[in-house]
Design an enzyme around this catalytic site. Structure first.
Site, PDB file in Angstrom:
ATOM      1  N   ASP A 129      12.419   5.150  -4.897  1.00 56.82           N
ATOM      2  CA  ASP A 129      12.357   6.556  -4.418  1.00 56.82           C
ATOM      3  C   ASP A 129      13.612   7.107  -4.134  1.00 56.82           C
ATOM      4  OD1 ASP A 129       9.717   7.680  -4.640  1.00 56.82           O
ATOM      5  OD2 ASP A 129       9.200   6.816  -2.908  1.00 56.82           O
ATOM      6  N   GLN A 130      14.459   6.291  -3.504  1.00 58.88           N
ATOM      7  CA  GLN A 130      15.561   6.749  -2.773  1.00 58.88           C
ATOM      8  C   GLN A 130      16.615   6.771  -3.923  1.00 58.88           C
ATOM      9  OE1 GLN A 130      15.277   8.284  -0.228  1.00 58.88           O
ATOM     10  NE2 GLN A 130      13.406   7.504   0.650  1.00 58.88           N
ATOM     11  N   THR A 169       0.564   5.384   2.690  1.00 62.39           N
ATOM     12  CA  THR A 169      -0.848   5.282   3.571  1.00 62.39           C
ATOM     13  C   THR A 169      -1.041   6.619   4.317  1.00 62.39           C
ATOM     14  OG1 THR A 169       0.570   4.039   5.181  1.00 62.39           O
ATOM     15  CG2 THR A 169      -0.602   2.763   3.519  1.00 62.39           C
ATOM     16  N   ASP A 227      13.873   4.806   8.114  1.00 66.31           N
ATOM     17  CA  ASP A 227      14.782   5.054   9.392  1.00 66.31           C
ATOM     18  C   ASP A 227      16.045   4.294   8.641  1.00 66.31           C
ATOM     19  OD1 ASP A 227      13.386   6.758  10.601  1.00 66.31           O
ATOM     20  OD2 ASP A 227      13.071   5.634  12.309  1.00 66.31           O
ATOM     21  N   GLU A 236       3.685   1.489   3.066  1.00 68.57           N
ATOM     22  CA  GLU A 236       4.687   2.562   3.077  1.00 68.57           C
ATOM     23  C   GLU A 236       3.955   3.478   4.024  1.00 68.57           C
ATOM     24  OE1 GLU A 236       6.875   5.670   0.473  1.00 68.57           O
ATOM     25  OE2 GLU A 236       4.916   5.373  -0.122  1.00 68.57           O
ATOM     26  N   LEU A 283       0.929  -1.199   0.059  1.00 68.19           N
ATOM     27  CA  LEU A 283       0.057   0.105   0.017  1.00 68.19           C
ATOM     28  C   LEU A 283       0.821   1.469   0.018  1.00 68.19           C
ATOM     29  CD1 LEU A 283      -2.718  -1.037   2.689  1.00 68.19           C
ATOM     30  CD2 LEU A 283      -2.792  -1.615   0.289  1.00 68.19           C
ATOM     31  N   ASP A 284       0.859   2.105  -0.905  1.00 68.96           N
ATOM     32  CA  ASP A 284       1.568   3.086  -1.205  1.00 68.96           C
ATOM     33  C   ASP A 284       1.259   4.391  -0.158  1.00 68.96           C
ATOM     34  OD1 ASP A 284       3.460   5.121  -2.845  1.00 68.96           O
ATOM     35  OD2 ASP A 284       1.698   5.906  -3.343  1.00 68.96           O
ATOM     36  N   ASN A 288      16.049   9.821  -5.944  1.00 69.97           N
ATOM     37  CA  ASN A 288      16.177  10.868  -4.923  1.00 69.97           C
ATOM     38  C   ASN A 288      17.845  11.541  -4.760  1.00 69.97           C
ATOM     39  OD1 ASN A 288      13.639  11.208  -4.965  1.00 69.97           O
ATOM     40  ND2 ASN A 288      13.380  10.949  -2.785  1.00 69.97           N
TER      41      ASN A 288
END
Length: 575
Positions: free
Chosen positions: A384-385, A261, A315, A294, A258-259, A388
């Site tokens: 994503d990371q 949330t 984290d 997420e 689930l993106d 980015n």
């Protein structure tokens, strides 16, 4: 009107006597389905639904719904062969012959997750081409693939998070049966597949759902993408819970991711996320169904109250990125990448469990030390990371890789990570010119939080070259990295690592960039992992009791080692 038994509440379903159509369009008095140029009126039901059995319809036919003078694709279309602006196609899911009758899913404990983007995983960018590499992933030790979003979106390439047809697999990757065949083949290789679904917003182009039912969105609690989805409506809720069940039922997915949330706003009881997880599991009663989420604030209620199996642990990535690169900027400013951070997370889960977080000027995270470690996904890379960064750069760090693959938390790899892929993974989205310019501007503004990045040097998201550059190049594999991943995943299958118990686990800091984790089992399966995040240092004196061999043993011997930066030791009686 005679009651009709349907597999799902909406969409076109093939039957022996024709095709049954059903749609929710509460603001309309009349709706007709247009099939191959012919209009067939639908009957109005209670609560704004329209339906009809059309005997002249058949699988493969193109259709749309007429609302006034306009024809729109089906918001619950099972396939959009010409993209979201074209007509829908009738799909008969029952014609595919599954070969996975004995498949029972993948247990969360022991999972090795692999995030995969179909469009860039191979040069061809199709399900069929991706299936050719399933044997390699199985040999590596992967047993759970997480596919980035497959729902129909505009253009010829994209990440998939701007989907508009949540029931239709993206047409550029192949047909719905091609997707079924990929999942069937994965199961034959002992690999489960979960689908990254986006239930927090719809994309801006090709979104016709509100033409049928404006009630789907609300300006209350708007998200970063615009209007929020209004989960207060029982019909909207049903759209999403049925969609979750659909992917599990008709495609044999083994679960969902689930993106974002934190952008699913609902104050109902039960929460919509709980209903989604319950419907997903009910759709696959004979196998294990996993639901991961997420959640940027790292709200553990998802696990404790909403029925989610696992959460991403951002984290861990952020601390790892700082340790590997030394860059402390943007959302990395509250991380130091120190040995103590990794010792704490290996034992306690999230690093932030309610402490003040300078970057957001508020408290971050929730208590997680009581959550089983396999319920947190840790990663060095994700879509994503990697994107980015200035040029879509990937992290390859042997010591952190050893930690990722041996600590109790569930490891997740991103495509190509296993062989230290040289190809970048960039942000790409194929939009119409006006929207493309806005997306590029928004992306540049987002990246301004990173002072180390030259904004003027960023690639354009809508350039096809950006997409093509992100495709994996298997001709330049780092065989040493691939060997390390294989060996560590195999080692993870051994006791005590396979137990994924953090009650056995203890850690100590050995230096500014060095630390140890000890699995205190009290026997010959006791293990000591020594890691150096920077240059190896001599441990002298050896004044921490975790470095002492267990009772009855006199020393340690090497079980696995990569140079001098990552060493796994096992007890020995040799003097």
């Amino acid at each position: 009107m005679r009651s009709v038994i349907r597999r799902r509440a909406i969409g076109a379903e093939v039957r022996d006597e024709g095709v049954h159509f059903r749609i929710w369009a509460p603001v309309h008095e009349r709706v007709a389905v247009v099939i191959d140029g012919r209009d067939f009126s639908l009957d109005r039901e209670d609560d704004g639904y329209f339906s009809a059995l059309v005997r002249d319809a058949r699988a493969g036919s193109r259709y749309g719904f007429r609302l006034g003078d306009h024809i729109f694709p089906d918001p619950a279309s099972r396939f959009q062969p010409d993209g979201p602006h074209g007509l829908s196609q009738i799909i008969d899911a029952s014609t595919y012959r599954w070969g996975d009758a004995q498949w029972r899913g993948v247990a969360l404990k022991g999972a090795i997750v692999y995030e995969l983007h179909v469009g860039t995983f191979t040069r061809e960018g199709t399900y069929a081409a991706a299936a050719h590499h399933l044997g390699e992933l199985a040999e590596l030790g992967v047993n759970l693939i997480e596919l980035m979003p497959l729902n129909e979106f505009p253009g010829e390439f994209g990440w998939g998070y701007d989907g508009v047809d949540l029931w239709a697999p993206y047409h550029c990757y192949g047909t719905p049966d091609d997707l079924r065949r990929f999942i069937d083949d994965a199961h034959a290789h002992g690999i489960g597949v979960i689908h990254d679904v986006v239930y927090n917003h719809f994309g801006p182009d090709g979104f016709y759902l509100t033409q049928f039912a404006p009630q789907f969105t609300t300006k209350r609690n708007a998200t970063e993408w615009g209007d929020a989805i209004d989960f207060e409506s029982p019909h909207v809720r049903r759209f999403f819970t049925e969609n979750a069940a659909y992917w599990i039922d008709e495609f044999h997915f083994d679960g969902l991711r689930l993106d974002a949330t934190q952008s699913i706003h609902d104050w109902s009881t039960p929460h919509i996320i709980r209903e989604i997880t319950e419907h997903a599991r009910a759709a696959g009663p004979d196998r294990t169904i996993l639901v991961a989420a997420e959640n940027e604030p790292q709200d553990a209620r998802l696990i404790r109250e909403y029925g989610v199996d696992a959460m991403w642990n951002d984290d861990w990535h952020h601390a790892a990125n700082v340790a590997a690169t030394g860059r402390v900027e943007a959302y990395y400013v509250d991380y130091r990448g120190t040995p103590q951070e990794f010792v704490s997370m290996a034992k306690l889960g999230f690093l932030y469990q309610g402490q003040y977080y300078k970057w957001q000027r508020k408290r971050r995270g929730t208590v997680s030390h009581d959550i089983a470690p396999e319920r947190l996904f840790c990663f060095l890379q994700n879509h994503d990371q990697v994107a980015n960064t200035a040029r879509g750069e990937r992290l390859w760090h042997p010591a952190l890789t050893a930690l990722l693959l041996l600590q109790p938390q569930t490891p997740m790899l991103f495509q190509g990570q296993e062989f230290a892929a040289r190809t970048p993974f960039l942000y790409f989205a194929d939009h119409k010119p006006e929207l493309a310019a806005l997306v590029a501007k928004g992306r540049a503004e987002f990246m301004q939080q990173f002072p180390s990045i030259d904004i003027d040097a960023l690639t354009l998201p809508h350039a096809r070259s950006t997409f093509e550059a992100s495709k994996l190049d298997r001709h330049h594999r780092d065989e040493d990295a691939l060997r390390i991943h294989r060996e560590l995943i195999a080692l993870r299958r051994e006791h005590p690592f396979s137990a994924q118990r953090n009650d056995w686990l203890h850690g100590c800091v050995l230096g500014e960039q060095s630390f140890a984790l000890r699995w205190l089992t009290g026997g010959d399966d006791d293990r000591l992992l020594i890691l150096h995040l920077g240059d190896p240092v001599r441990i002298d004196p050896m004044d921490d009791p975790l470095l002492a061999p267990p009772d009855g043993f006199t020393s340690w011997k090497v079980r696995w080692q990569y140079e001098d930066v990552a060493i796994v030791l096992q007890p020995s009686r040799e003097t």
